[in-house]
Motif scaffolding. Structure first.
Motif, PDB file in Angstrom:
ATOM      1  N   HIS A   1       9.999 -23.206 -66.732  1.00 40.11           N
ATOM      2  CA  HIS A   1       9.969 -22.689 -65.448  1.00 40.11           C
ATOM      3  C   HIS A   1       8.962 -23.452 -64.694  1.00 40.11           C
ATOM      4  CE1 HIS A   1       6.103 -21.896 -68.003  1.00 40.11           C
ATOM      5  NE2 HIS A   1       5.607 -21.947 -66.867  1.00 40.11           N
TER       6      HIS A   1
ATOM      7  N   ASP B   1       5.307 -21.832 -62.183  1.00 41.63           N
ATOM      8  CA  ASP B   1       4.110 -20.480 -62.190  1.00 41.63           C
ATOM      9  C   ASP B   1       4.865 -20.937 -59.869  1.00 41.63           C
ATOM     10  OD1 ASP B   1       3.810 -21.259 -64.269  1.00 41.63           O
ATOM     11  OD2 ASP B   1       2.114 -20.797 -63.569  1.00 41.63           O
TER      12      ASP B   1
ATOM     13  N   HIS C   1       7.370 -26.677 -65.778  1.00 44.71           N
ATOM     14  CA  HIS C   1       7.360 -26.969 -67.697  1.00 44.71           C
ATOM     15  C   HIS C   1       7.185 -25.664 -68.211  1.00 44.71           C
ATOM     16  CE1 HIS C   1       4.978 -24.784 -65.320  1.00 44.71           C
ATOM     17  NE2 HIS C   1       4.134 -23.306 -65.804  1.00 44.71           N
TER      18      HIS C   1
ATOM     19  N   ARG D   1      -5.701 -18.683 -62.316  1.00 41.17           N
ATOM     20  CA  ARG D   1      -5.148 -18.653 -61.742  1.00 41.17           C
ATOM     21  C   ARG D   1      -5.306 -17.668 -60.309  1.00 41.17           C
ATOM     22  NH1 ARG D   1       0.588 -17.849 -63.634  1.00 41.17           N
ATOM     23  NH2 ARG D   1       0.663 -18.847 -65.601  1.00 41.17           N
TER      24      ARG D   1
HETATM   25 FE    FE Z   1       3.610 -22.220 -66.528  1.00 36.09          FE
END
Ligand code: FE
Ligand code: MD6
Length: 214
Positions: A121, A123, A177, A205
Motif C-alpha cells: 500500500h 500512505d 510497502h 505521521r
Molecule cells: Fe504504511
C-alpha cells in the motif's frame, strides 16, 4: 542509537534505535494507551472485509478504515472517546528521526499476530504528503517489503526487528510497502494480552498541512 542506513532514496533504516529498556518502557506506556483505546479490527472500504492486523491510535488524530473508506478522525470508532496522548518517547523519536518537521498528529498502532500480514500500500490519506512517516517496530521480527511509487516497480525486502526504526520521506514518501510475514517467536518482548506474541508497529505521521501560525 546505532548507525543509520540508507535503504533507498528517502528511506532510512535505524537498526536497534530503541534499547531493550526503552522497548520495555514503551510497551508499558502502550499498554496504558490500549486500556483507553482498545484494538479494533479495521475493515476494507466497500467490501467490509476485516484486516488481519488489529489497530488503535494515539495522538490528536487516528487512522481508521471501514465500509465508508480510509480516514483520520479524532475519536475511537467503537468507544467514541478521543485518542490518548502520545507517549513522550514517541515525541522524542520524532524529534530525533524527523528533525525540523511539524509536530506529529497521529500514531497508528498496528498489532500483528503471527499470521497477520499487510498488503502492499501507499500512505496517502494525509493532507501533508511531504513530512516523513516514522515507523518503530516492537516484538517479533517482520519481513517488510518496499517498492517504488508505482505498484509494478521492483521491490526489496528488509527484516524489521524489535527496536528498529524506519523513516520514510522525500521521494519515498509515496513508495509502496507492506508486511509479508511475521517471524513467530523471534522476540520475547510481548508476553501479556492484549500484547502477547506477535508484533507492534507504530507509525507517526503529520496529517494536516502545518501553517505558519501553528
Ligand atoms: Fe504504511
Ligand atoms: C508495518 N508499516 O511495518 C507497516 N507505513 O507494520 C507501514 O505501513 C509504514 O513502516 C509508512 C511508513 C513506514 C511504515
Amino acid at each position: 542509537m546505532t548507525g543509520a542506513l540508507a535503504i533507498r532514496d528517502g528511506v532510512t533504516y535505524h537498526p536497534g534505535y530503541l534499547s531493550a529498556p526503552e522497548q520495555g518502557d514503551l510497551v508499558i506506556a502502550l499498554r496504558a494507551v490500549l486500556r483507553e483505546a482498545p484494538f479494533f479490527t479495521p475493515r476494507m472500504p466497500r467490501t467490509g472485509k476485516p484486516f488481519s492486523v488489529r489497530m488503535s491510535n494515539c495522538g490528536e488524530l487516528g487512522w481508521v478504515s471501514d465500509e465508508r473508506g480510509y480516514r483520520y478522525q479524532p475519536a475511537h470508532p467503537e468507544t467514541g472517546q478521543p485518542w490518548p496522548a502520545m507517549p513522550k518517547r514517541l515525541l522524542q523519536a520524532w524529534q530525533e528521526l524527523a528533525p525540523a518537521s511539524p509536530v506529529p498528529e497521529a500514531c497508528l498502532i498496528n498489532f500483528y499476530d503471527t499470521s497477520a500480514r499487510m498488503g502492499l500500500h501507499q500512505d496517502r490519506d494525509e493532507d501533508d504528503l511531504v513530512t516523513p512517516v516514522v515507523s518503530l517496530s516492537l516484538g517479533d521480527t517482520a519481513v517488510f517489503r518496499i517498492g517504488g511509487t508505482s505498484r509494478r516497480d521492483p521491490t526489496t525486502s528488509l527484516k524489521l526487528a524489535s527496536g528498529d526504526a524506519l523513516v520514510f520521506g522525500g521521494p519515498a514518501r509515496l513508495a509502496f510497502h507492506g508486511i509479508d510475514r511475521v517471524l513467530a517467536g523471534s522476540s520475547t518482548l510481548l508476553h501479556e494480552p492484549p500484547l502477547a506474541g506477535g508484533r507492534i508497529n507504530l507509525t507517526l505521521r503529520r496529517v494536516t498541512r502545518a501553517t505558519v501560525e501553528n
